[in-house]
Design an enzyme around this catalytic site. Structure first.
Site, PDB file in Angstrom:
ATOM      1  N   GLU A 146       0.831  -1.209   0.000  1.00 32.81           N
ATOM      2  CA  GLU A 146       0.000   0.000   0.000  1.00 32.81           C
ATOM      3  C   GLU A 146       0.864   1.258   0.000  1.00 32.81           C
ATOM      4  OE1 GLU A 146      -3.449   2.077   2.802  1.00 32.81           O
ATOM      5  OE2 GLU A 146      -1.920   0.789   3.710  1.00 32.81           O
ATOM      6  N   GLU A 243     -11.511   3.109   6.556  1.00 29.51           N
ATOM      7  CA  GLU A 243     -10.380   3.389   7.437  1.00 29.51           C
ATOM      8  C   GLU A 243     -10.315   4.895   7.708  1.00 29.51           C
ATOM      9  OE1 GLU A 243      -5.841   1.751   7.859  1.00 29.51           O
ATOM     10  OE2 GLU A 243      -6.330   2.831   6.017  1.00 29.51           O
TER      11      GLU A 243
END
Length: 266
Positions: A146, A243
């Site tokens: 990521e 998130e």
């Protein structure tokens, strides 16, 4: 319909961690993710998942010394043995929790890193990810990488989409995928839908949050209805991790999710 997963490291912090699974289920989530499971025995987490009726969709490998500021091991020269131990521990948890994917955080560059240092980190990163993907393949799991913005985590090794795609190509593993976090991408690069389209074949997981405060995704500079609609049109059938840090209480801020299939229990 978009499948939303609650990130329990950020959402439902009004509750103790093990109570967040049920809180997420009551709010309408059917999947959960979080940073790390390692403070709890895996069977304890299995019980929390089963009692709430939710699916574990993602967590991170052990990141090194988190409290001391470390943010992953995958690119750190000299830490290869520790990284391999982290892979083993994460895959054990993934098997017990029936979690299909784990995220290997890249780690930080030294403040004074020069080109040679960056190249050393890159070579270490590729070699470590090749090992992790190989071990995960044996277990039937995926590994994710990521890009994370360097405003939130200064010095993070992997911060741009093209860099991540080059790493995926260099490793060349079928079970190594991109964790596409739209919040981080917007902070670093913008042009979200075009990035989404270009990287779509590599995407294994998606995460969202409002920009710039990282609150609910219906607040800020990103128009998520258009992005999630495009994601669905491209054929994405994976999870979208929520998130973000609620601006107030978690339940009070979930109204945005109704348009995407989030139906809380009464």
């Amino acid at each position: 319909m978009t499948r939303l997963a609650a990130n329990l490291s950020m959402l439902f912090s009004e509750h103790g961690f093990l109570d967040r699974f049920e809180a997420a289920a009551q709010a309408g989530f059917r999947g959960v993710e979080y940073l790390f499971p390692y403070d709890h025995q895996p069977q304890v987490l299995v019980s929390a998942l089963r009692e709430a009726g939710v699916e574990q969709v993602l967590f991170n490998l052990p990141p090194g010394d988190w409290e001391a500021g470390e943010r992953g091991l995958a690119s750190l020269p000299g830490r290869e043995a520790e990284f391999r131990d982290a892979v083993s521990e994460a895959l054990h948890y993934a098997e017990v929790l029936d979690c299909p994917r784990v995220h290997a955080m890249a780690g930080l560059l030294p403040v004074d890193a020069d080109a040679a240092t960056r190249a050393h980190h890159q070579a270490t990163y590729v070699a470590n990810l090749r090992f992790a993907a190989g071990e995960a393949a044996k277990a039937g799991r995926q590994v994710l990488i990521e890009p994370i913005n360097t405003r939130d985590i200064p010095g993070y090794f992997l911060s741009r989409q093209a860099q991540a795609m080059a790493v995926l190509e260099a490793v060349g593993a079928d079970n190594l995928h991109l964790q596409f976090d739209l919040y981080h991408c917007q902070v670093m690069e913008g042009d979200l839908i075009r990035h989404l389209e270009r990287q779509f074949p590599a995407i294994g997981h998606v995460q969202i949050a409002g920009v710039p405060q990282r609150h609910e995704p219906d607040v800020g500079e990103v128009h998520y209805p258009a992005i999630l609609s495009r994601l669905e049109a491209l054929g994405y059938d994976g999870w979208v991790g929520c998130e973000y840090r609620p601006a107030a209480g978690t339940r009070q801020g979930l109204g945005w999710g109704r348009a995407h299939g989030l139906k809380p229990d009464q």
